[in-house]
Structure formats: structure tokens, C-alpha cells
Write a protein that holds these residues in place. Structure first.
Motif, PDB file in Angstrom:
ATOM      1  N   GLU A 198       0.855  -1.183  -0.026  1.00  8.94           N
ATOM      2  CA  GLU A 198      -0.058   0.117   0.042  1.00  8.94           C
ATOM      3  C   GLU A 198       1.018   1.176  -0.024  1.00  8.94           C
ATOM      4  O   GLU A 198       0.821   2.086   0.923  1.00  8.94           O
ATOM      5  N   LEU A 199       1.603   1.356  -1.008  1.00  9.34           N
ATOM      6  CA  LEU A 199       2.686   2.432  -0.985  1.00  9.34           C
ATOM      7  C   LEU A 199       2.002   3.899  -1.106  1.00  9.34           C
ATOM      8  O   LEU A 199       2.469   4.570  -0.488  1.00  9.34           O
ATOM      9  N   ASP A 200       0.712   4.071  -1.682  1.00 11.39           N
ATOM     10  CA  ASP A 200       0.202   5.028  -2.009  1.00 11.39           C
ATOM     11  C   ASP A 200      -0.306   5.839  -0.584  1.00 11.39           C
ATOM     12  O   ASP A 200      -0.376   7.218  -0.775  1.00 11.39           O
ATOM     13  N   LEU A 201      -0.266   5.299   0.602  1.00  8.74           N
ATOM     14  CA  LEU A 201      -0.619   5.760   1.636  1.00  8.74           C
ATOM     15  C   LEU A 201       0.421   6.244   2.287  1.00  8.74           C
ATOM     16  O   LEU A 201       0.584   7.207   3.304  1.00  8.74           O
ATOM     17  N   LEU A 202       1.889   6.130   1.874  1.00  5.89           N
ATOM     18  CA  LEU A 202       2.986   6.897   2.462  1.00  5.89           C
ATOM     19  C   LEU A 202       3.197   8.243   1.672  1.00  5.89           C
ATOM     20  O   LEU A 202       4.097   8.824   1.976  1.00  5.89           O
ATOM     21  N   TRP A 203       2.158   8.807   0.918  1.00  2.00           N
ATOM     22  CA  TRP A 203       2.292  10.020   0.404  1.00  2.00           C
ATOM     23  C   TRP A 203       2.298  11.192   1.515  1.00  2.00           C
ATOM     24  O   TRP A 203       1.203  11.186   2.393  1.00  2.00           O
ATOM     25  N   THR A 204       3.186  11.959   1.651  1.00  2.00           N
ATOM     26  CA  THR A 204       3.183  13.128   2.287  1.00  2.00           C
ATOM     27  C   THR A 204       3.120  14.244   1.419  1.00  2.00           C
ATOM     28  O   THR A 204       3.660  14.134   0.276  1.00  2.00           O
ATOM     29  N   LEU A 250      10.615  -3.865  -2.685  1.00  2.00           N
ATOM     30  CA  LEU A 250       9.447  -4.108  -3.433  1.00  2.00           C
ATOM     31  C   LEU A 250       8.289  -3.197  -3.144  1.00  2.00           C
ATOM     32  O   LEU A 250       7.918  -3.556  -1.955  1.00  2.00           O
ATOM     33  N   ALA A 251       8.136  -2.519  -3.968  1.00  2.00           N
ATOM     34  CA  ALA A 251       6.786  -1.597  -3.279  1.00  2.00           C
ATOM     35  C   ALA A 251       5.520  -1.882  -4.086  1.00  2.00           C
ATOM     36  O   ALA A 251       5.695  -2.343  -5.423  1.00  2.00           O
ATOM     37  N   ILE A 252       4.577  -2.030  -3.452  1.00  2.00           N
ATOM     38  CA  ILE A 252       3.205  -2.756  -4.079  1.00  2.00           C
ATOM     39  C   ILE A 252       2.120  -1.593  -3.899  1.00  2.00           C
ATOM     40  O   ILE A 252       2.061  -0.991  -2.793  1.00  2.00           O
ATOM     41  N   ALA A 253       1.546  -1.312  -4.844  1.00  2.00           N
ATOM     42  CA  ALA A 253       0.289  -0.496  -4.933  1.00  2.00           C
ATOM     43  C   ALA A 253      -0.850  -0.856  -6.062  1.00  2.00           C
ATOM     44  O   ALA A 253      -0.394  -1.877  -6.887  1.00  2.00           O
ATOM     45  N   ASN A 254      -1.910  -0.200  -6.202  1.00  2.00           N
ATOM     46  CA  ASN A 254      -2.985  -0.701  -6.892  1.00  2.00           C
ATOM     47  C   ASN A 254      -2.725   0.065  -8.183  1.00  2.00           C
ATOM     48  O   ASN A 254      -2.945  -0.728  -9.369  1.00  2.00           O
ATOM     49  N   THR A 255      -2.496   1.170  -8.397  1.00  2.00           N
ATOM     50  CA  THR A 255      -2.583   1.985  -9.586  1.00  2.00           C
ATOM     51  C   THR A 255      -1.161   1.836 -10.578  1.00  2.00           C
ATOM     52  O   THR A 255      -0.105   1.808  -9.754  1.00  2.00           O
ATOM     53  N   MET A 256      -1.241   1.645 -11.769  1.00  2.00           N
ATOM     54  CA  MET A 256      -0.084   1.525 -12.644  1.00  2.00           C
ATOM     55  C   MET A 256       0.619   2.745 -12.593  1.00  2.00           C
ATOM     56  O   MET A 256       1.879   2.598 -12.837  1.00  2.00           O
ATOM     57  N   ASP A 257      -0.107   3.900 -12.730  1.00  2.00           N
ATOM     58  CA  ASP A 257       0.626   5.252 -12.996  1.00  2.00           C
ATOM     59  C   ASP A 257       0.742   5.944 -11.779  1.00  2.00           C
ATOM     60  O   ASP A 257       0.836   7.234 -11.774  1.00  2.00           O
ATOM     61  N   LEU A 258       0.751   5.249 -10.606  1.00  2.00           N
ATOM     62  CA  LEU A 258       1.130   6.060  -9.490  1.00  2.00           C
ATOM     63  C   LEU A 258       2.367   6.967  -9.398  1.00  2.00           C
ATOM     64  O   LEU A 258       2.352   7.961  -8.874  1.00  2.00           O
TER      65      LEU A 258
END
Lengths: 395, 446
Positions: free
Chosen positions: A156-162, A185-193
Motif C-alpha cells: 500500500e505504497l500510496d498511503l505513504l504519500w505526504t 519491493l513496492a506494491i500499490a494498486n494503480t499502474m501510473d502511481l
């Protein structure tokens, strides 16, 4: 706080019962948590990730990989499987040994807590976030002669956004350091994150090693279910095919597929009360699918009280009169009275109309404004007019 | 009053009445009173099976109970939990955590509450130690250590589930669903909500919707009018079959018999049936029936020992009262005149907003035409009356009053419907005839 408290949930009094019938056994195997040793239909992805990490391990360098895909496509499970295989290889001395650390963005209360967790998993120290960041930077930036490689999974890499993106920047900056020996190894949902939310300097450090997990096709879903059932005769062949085709058409989410199968076993158990062994048939699957995908609104309308239904009809009438999909309660009230006169019923008072309106608003059949506007409160339907008409027509 | 009377009438009768009052009030007011469930047997079985599997097999699940307000969601859940705890295999095998979206307004508070209810090791007395992040890590660690077969299943009950969805990042929901989907401590999450759109409100953050198991138990209040009549006889009646309070607990058996017979007769009475049908047409929730019966039962005294049809009729009249029309009854004639003036303005200008000056002009016209010096008040008096209406919220400014605009020129709207005004005028005590005429004729004398 007791500093070294060991968290634990109490044990149970009686042992858990073993599954008694075929259906119960099947349900156990179909539970999402019963992840198999090797995931079917993800061999290529497995091989790619394995090769990537293996080569970095052998070279003793660091690097990043970005893994994306819609939920329920087996990303986390595949990565875990890779790590398990690598650990086995390291134990057999085929590969240099390494440290394995995992964090999940959703399990952190704040992005900066990532530092604290990583440090605690690596060294066992418990410090504040800023201190942990400094310690980690020191650890990864200075050369250590006997350092092992560290493999870090960031789920859930996108949650580390600040706003300043310093957490992401640091995470992807450390592997580029000469001495860090860090593989991420970073995992998230969207391809274009990376393109969408990351600043250029963060995205460029993330690099171009990317992998995306495609949604499962119906054949793959079918294979997943049958491999889980492992030649148990609990399901009809056609039933499995129906589920996998239905789910593949909608989302290709394996979790959804397994859930429907489990629900079908329950329905099947319900249907056969006598202790006769029964297998899941098409009818059970259809019922489970209907239950999970049907719209709850229609039933809600059909079960509403008479005046609530008349109110909905009045709204439809008002919409048709005005040609706008929004009306005030006052306008609807006049239509309501007219409808009541036609039916020869006692018409409700304004207070009752307000009560009806707020009840319908509470179950979100209607979208209403705050009720202090009283008669001038505006009302909209939350579902299409056709659905409302359909709900009334069948009676 | 009833107490004093019952003292005078010292006898079993007074005791009976107070006993009846006590039993029935408890039944109507306390939601947790568990009796029989009507019309939701299927849902009951579904939920019971689900929770039984959690307790007995250690299977993780999640479910959402959806139904309109007052349809018995909590009652169903309590009923099932009570049945569960009475089972032998379940006793001592299930930990319950009750959360409510109205109390646990953010994840931090919710987490403390969970830790407290589970009695984890960072709890001393009733205090929970550690920061938010530490608490979360601690709870997750505790749940991760367990496994399906040996650790005690945890049942999370999230009342007002839709409010949990608005928490930041939906961290709590994600973690609960994540645990229920992985091989850790068996966890079952039950949500209760009245919102029908079970998916769209979870879609705000993607992963959660997919972790969320799409299983929903819908509760709708049973469909027929006759069910209501039947269920009436039970709440009011003190029958043995319906609840634990039977003739055995009751001091006077013959009185109970008499009471139940009376209720039986009532449910066949035409007036009562009309009252109930009216109520049923308005709303199907059992809670409003309870409220109605509560009003009726509170009339029971020693001198009036049995409920009559007129009691129920009276109660339903109370229940159906239009609140705004009641306010209008209590206004002075001048205020009524102003309301009529506003009604005319609404009629003529088709609902355009007005200000005090326009209302005053309209009122002046009335006085001049009808040639009456009776209501010839000074302007400040009229202004005062207008402000009184403003305070009662019978008129409402369409924008916030600011320092710049004068009070006379603030644009307003009337919050009454024409029907309400006319009905209220009919019932207004001692209404002058010319005012009534003026109200009836809106356009004719312009």
C-alpha cells in the motif's frame, strides 16, 4: 506501559471443531486466508520477481521494483512466496543470506511511522519518528563491512504519500546509496502511481523496473478454485465455471470469486437439512451471485410503508411536471396530497411528510438537504427513476 | 395522581396496575428486551449460523446488517448473541468488542476502546497506555500471534457502521477486514447500518471495498397489516408465551387474564384497527408502534384499569399532531394577520422572497380597505410581532443577517404551507371574521 509486554489474545476453552462434512472442508479450503504453497497462474510474475531479487542478492547491490495491479490479483501473496523461496535458498547456502522486513502503509497511523517500524524490525530499537529517520539514514549511508542485504516490502505504497514526499524520497533514495544493500519491493494498486503523485526526483529514483499484475481471466479463476478444492467432489464443474465467468467479467478479483463459492456452500447446506451429502449446484451459485450483486434499493422500496411509497411516486410526478430532477418538499407535498385524494386516503400533515422524507433520506433512497430548511428543503433521488418505476410495477 | 389513588384503593388492583405499567414500560422503552422476532426468521438463522461457525470452527467472516431505522437490527443481533452464549460449545469461546460510530468518532478512540475491551497487556485498570501508533502496532501484533484453531475468536460489532467509513484512510476498517481475510486470530466483523448503499460508501478508498466481504443481511419490516395487529396483542398482552413475565410473576392471575382478554377484544375493534392501519401506512417500524402504545398505556390508572379504544384513538391524535400548525394556534391576532399577508405575497408573487416592508404594506392595505381601526398598530409593534415570528422560525431569512442590511429589508421566506395556514385558522380560537375573510380571498380585492 509495561515496556516488554507481550500482546496476546486469550486461548479458547474448547478446541476448534474439525470440519465434519465435505462442504465444511471445502469452505475451509476456500477461505481467502488459506493461501496455497504456490499460487497457480502466477508463475511468470513469480519468476520475474525472483530473478530480480536473486540477481541483486548475488551482486550485493540494491534496487527498487514497483509492482501494481487491481486488488485481489495475488500481488502480496506472490511477493511473499518469492521471499519464502529465497529464504529457503539462503538456508541451503545457494544464495547469500539476507534480512527481510515488511511494512504496510495501511497499518501505519502516519506515514512517518514507517521509519519507526523499519528500525524496530531491523534492530529492535523503539524511538520516535524523527530519530528513527536519522538512525536509518546513518545505517544505510555509511559503509558497513559485514552488512547483509535487506529486502524491504512496502505494501500500500500510496498511503505513504505526504505533501513533501520525504518518506517516499528516503525509501527510494537509500537503495541508490553505494553501501546500503537495500532491495525494495513496492506494491500499490494503480499502474501510473509514480507519474501521478510522485515528484520527478522521487519517481526517477524508483526506477523503471515495474511489473503489473493483470486481472485473472475466467480460465485462471477456474484453475484457482479447482486447485484449492484439490479434487474434492464439493462443486459441480459447471458451477465453478459460472462463478469464474461471472467474476472475470466484472473484476477478475480472486477474493470475490472465493467468497461467492463459500457463500454457495452455505446456501447448499441450508437447502439440504437432512444429513445427506450434497454438492454445490448451479442454482446455489446463482443464488449466491444474486445475493452479492443485486441492488438493495428495489427491495427497500418494496418494503417501505404505503405513504413512503406514495411520497416516492409524488417525487416522480413532480419531476415529470417540472422537468428537473430536483424538487422542494413543498412541491412534493402538494403532489402527495393530490395522490392521496385520488386514492381516497387521509392525507398526512406536513410534520408527517417531513418524518417520511427524513426516513427515506436516512436510508439514502433520497438525497436531502439539512432539515432546518423545512418546506424549502430540496430533494433528489439517489437511484434512477426507472428503478423506482420498476419497483412499483411488479406489485 | 395515580399513586395517590392507588393508596386510597389499597388492594390488589392498585398493585396489579403498577405491575402492568412496569412490565409494559420496560417492554416498550428498553430496546434490549428480547422477545420473539417477527418476520425475520430467515435473517436470524443466517446470522446465527454465521456466528456459530466463528465461535465453533474459528472461521473469519464479515457481514453487514442493513435495514431502516427502528427495524430491529440491534434486537436481532442481541437475540442471536443471547442464544449463542447459552450454547455449551460457545460459552467462554467468544470475545465480544462493541463499538459505536457515535462514540468512537476516530480511529484513535476506537483503538483504545478495542484494547480496553480485549484486556490486552497494555491495559492497567481502565486505562490504556501508549500512543496511537503503538496501540495499533500492539493490537495488530496481538492478533497476528493467534491462529485459527487455538486462539479465542473475536467478534467486532460496529454499530452505526457508516460513520466508521468517514475515518481518515479507513485504517481501522482496513485492518479489521485484513485480519478477517488472513490466517491470524479468527475475527468476525458485524456492521449495523441503515444506509442501503452498501458499496458506494466504501468506494471512497479502494482496498477496503474489496476486503469487505459482500455479504449483507437485509432486514425489512414484515409486509402485512395483519402482522401489526397480531404483534400489537403481544406487546400489550401479558401472555406467557411471549415473554418471561407471565402470570407466574404476576400477583393476580385473574387480572392478567382479564387484561389479555381485553387486548384480544381491542385488536378486533374497528377503531383500533383504523388507528393501527393509519400508523402502519405511515411507518412500518415497530418503534413508533411502541411509542403509540406507550402513550395509550400511560392512561391506565386504578379508576381506569383497562385500555379502551378511545385511549388509543387519543394517543394517535397526539401522535399525528402537526407541530407548526400547533405553533400557529398560539399566535396573537396581529401575528396571524402578518402570516396571512405573507401568504398573499406568496400567492401573488409565486413564492418569491419578501421583506418586512412588503409584509407591512400588505397589512396596511388590509386595514385601509376593510376600514378597521381595530388593528391599526404602530409600525414598531408590527416589527416586534414580525421578529417574534422570526424567532419561532415560521419565517426564515434566505441569507445570514449581516450588519449592512437593515432588518426591514432582509429577504425572508415563509416556512408554512397554505394548507397549514388555512387549517390552523379554522381551529384558531375566537378568530375575527374579517381576518378569516381576508385569508380566504387572496386576489379578489387587489
Amino acid at each position: 506501559t509495561p515496556r516488554n509486554a507481550t500482546p496476546e489474545i486469550p486461548r479458547r476453552n474448547h478446541e476448534a471443531q474439525k470440519p465434519a462434512s465435505i462442504l465444511e472442508e471445502a469452505r475451509l479450503r476456500l477461505h481467502v486466508s488459506a493461501i496455497p504453497e504456490s499460487l497457480p497462474c502466477r508463475e511468470e510474475e513469480f519468476q520475474d520477481i525472483y530473478n530480480f531479487v536473486e540477481s541483486k542478492l548475488i551482486d550485493g547491490t540494491g534496487g527498487c521494483m514497483y509492482i501494481s495491479g487491481v486488488p485481489g490479483t495475488g500481488k502480496t501473496a506472490t511477493v511473499h512466496e518469492v521471499i519464502r523461496c529465497l529464504q529457503e535458498a539462503a538456508e541451503n547456502d545457494d544464495l547469500p543470506s539476507f534480512q527481510f522486513v515488511e511494512i504496510n502503509g495501511m497499518k501505519l497511523t502516519d506515514p512517518h511511522q514507517a521509519y519507526v517500524q523499519i528500525l524496530e524490525l531491523l534492530t529492535g530499537q523503539k524511538v520516535t519518528a524523527t530519530h528513527a529517520a536519522a538512525l536509518l539514514a546513518k545505517l544505510f549511508n555509511t559503509p558497513g563491512p559485514k552488512r547483509k542485504t535487506t529486502v524491504l516490502i512496502v505494501d500500500e505504497l500510496d498511503l505513504l504519500w505526504t505533501r513533501k514526499q520525504n518518506v517516499m524520497y528516503n525509501l527510494f533514495d537509500w537503495p541508490t546509496q553505494k553501501h546500503s544493500k537495500l532491495i525494495i519491493l513496492a506494491i500499490a494498486n494503480t499502474m501510473d502511481l509514480p507519474e501521478r503523485i510522485m515528484m520527478n526526483r522521487v519517481a526517477s529514483r524508483l526506477g523503471l523496473t515495474r511489473m503489473s499484475f493483470q486481472p485473472y481471466t475466467y480460465k485462471q479463476l477456474q484453475q484457482i478454485i479447482s486447485s484449492r478444492l484439490n479434487s474434492m467432489k464439493a462443486f459441480e464443474e459447471d458451477a465453478i465455471q459460472l462463478v469464474s465467468r461471472k467474476v472475470a467479467a466484472l473484476s477478475g478479483d480472486a477474493r470475490r470469486c472465493l467468497d461467492i463459492c463459500r457463500r454457495a456452500t452455505e446456501i447448499c447446506e441450508f437447502a439440504s437439512q437432512k444429513r445427506t451429502p450434497e454438492i454445490v449446484r448451479m442454482a446455489h451459485i446463482t443464488e449466491a451471485i444474486d445475493e452479492m450483486f443485486s441492488s438493495p434499493y428495489i427491495n427497500a422500496i418494496r418494503n417501505a410503508s404505503l405513504h413512503e411509497q406514495i411520497f416516492l411516486k409524488a417525487i416522480l410526478a413532480e419531476f415529470r411536471r417540472a422537468g428537473v430532477e430536483e424538487a422542494t418538499v413543498q412541491q412534493v407535498y402538494h403532489q402527495h396530497i393530490a395522490l392521496c385524494r385520488i386514492e381516497g386516503m387521509q392525507s398526512p400533515t406536513v410534520s408527517e411528510i417531513m418524518a417520511i422524507c427524513s426516513r427515506l433520506g436516512a436510508c439514502r433512497l433520497l438525497l436531502v438537504e439539512s432539515s432546518n430548511k423545512y418546506l424549502h428543503m430540496r430533494v433528489r433521488l439517489n437511484i434512477s427513476q426507472d428503478d423506482v418505476m420498476y419497483a412499483f410495477k411488479d406489485e | 395522581m395515580s399513586k395517590r389513588k392507588s393508596k386510597e384503593n389499597s388492594g390488589t388492583n392498585g398493585e396489579c396496575i403498577s405491575q402492568v405499567q412496569k412490565i409494559l414500560r420496560e417492554r416498550f422503552c428498553r430496546r434490549y428486551a428480547t422477545g420473539k422476532l417477527f418476520g425475520i426468521e430467515h435473517q436470524h438463522r443466517h446470522l446465527l449460523e454465521l456466528l456459530k461457525r466463528t465461535a465453533v470452527h474459528g472461521e473469519s467472516n464479515s457481514a453487514l446488517i442493513i435495514g431502516p431505522r427502528g427495524s430491529g437490527k440491534t434486537a436481532l443481533l442481541n437475540h442471536v448473541l443471547k442464544e449463542l452464549t447459552e450454547m455449551k460449545q460457545v460459552r467462554g469461546n467468544l470475545l465480544e468488542v462493541h463499538l459505536n460510530g457515535l462514540l468512537q468518532t476516530n480511529d484513535k478512540v476506537a483503538l483504545k476502546e478495542i484494547t480496553r475491551q480485549l484486556h490486552l497487556e497494555n491495559v492497567v485498570g481502565d486505562k490504556v497506555f501508549g500512543s496511537f501508533a503503538e496501540n495499533l502496532a500492539f493490537l495488530l501484533e496481538a492478533l497476528r500471534k493467534g491462529d485459527r484453531t487455538s486462539s479465542c475468536p473475536v467478534l467486532f460489532i460496529l454499530d452505526e457502521f457508516d460513520l466508521f467509513v468517514h475515518h481518515k484512510n479507513q485504517t481501522l476498517l482496513y485492518n479489521l477486514f485484513d485480519i478477517s481475510q488472513s490466517a491470524q486470530t479468527p475475527v468476525t466483523v458485524i456492521g449495523l447500518t441503515c444506509r442501503q448503499n452498501r458499496f458506494t460508501f466504501l468506494r471512497r478508498y479502494k482496498p477496503v471495498v474489496l476486503y469487505y466481504r459482500r455479504r449483507a443481511i437485509f432486514i425489512h419490516v414484515a409486509g402485512l397489516y395483519y402482522t401489526v395487529v397480531r404483534s400489537l396483542e403481544r406487546p400489550v398482552g401479558i401472555s406467557v408465551s411471549w415473554s418471561a413475565v407471565g402470570p407466574a410473576d404476576f400477583p393476580d392471575e385473574s387480572f392478567a387474564q382479564k387484561w389479555n382478554n381485553n387486548v384480544q377484544c381491542l385488536s378486533e375493534d374497528k377503531t383500533v384497527q383504523d388507528v393501527l392501519q393509519n400508523l402502519f401506512h405511515r411507518t412500518k417500524d415497530l418503534r413508533s408502534l411502541h411509542l403509540l402504545l406507550m402513550l395509550a398505556v400511560s392512561n391506565v390508572t386504578v379508576h381506569h384499569p383497562l385500555i379502551t379504544a378511545s385511549d388509543l384513538h387519543e394517543a394517535s391524535k397526539h401522535y399525528r399532531m402537526d407541530s407548526k400548525a400547533n405553533i400557529v394556534h398560539g399566535l396573537s391576532v396581529l401575528e396571524i394577520c402578518l402570516i396571512i399577508a405573507m401568504k398573499h405575497l406568496n400567492d401573488v408573487y409565486e413564492g418569491e422572497p419578501f421583506n418586512f416592508q412588503m409584509v407591512y404594506n400588505e397589512f396596511q392595505k388590509f386595514i385601509q380597505r376593510k376600514a378597521h381601526c381595530m388593528y391599526n398598530f404602530e409600525k414598531p409593534v408590527v416589527m416586534k410581532a414580525f421578529e417574534h415570528l422570526l424567532q419561532l422560525e415560521l419565517v426564515k431569512p434566505i441569507e445570514r443577517p449581516s450588519v449592512r442590511t437593515q432588518r426591514e429589508y432582509l429577504l425572508m421566506r415563509l416556512l408554512l404551507d397554505n394548507n397549514q395556514i388555512m387549517d390552523a385558522l379554522q381551529a384558531y380560537p375566537n378568530c375575527p371574521t374579517d381576518v378569516k375573510q381576508w385569508a380566504a380571498s387572496s386576489l379578489s380585492w387587489l
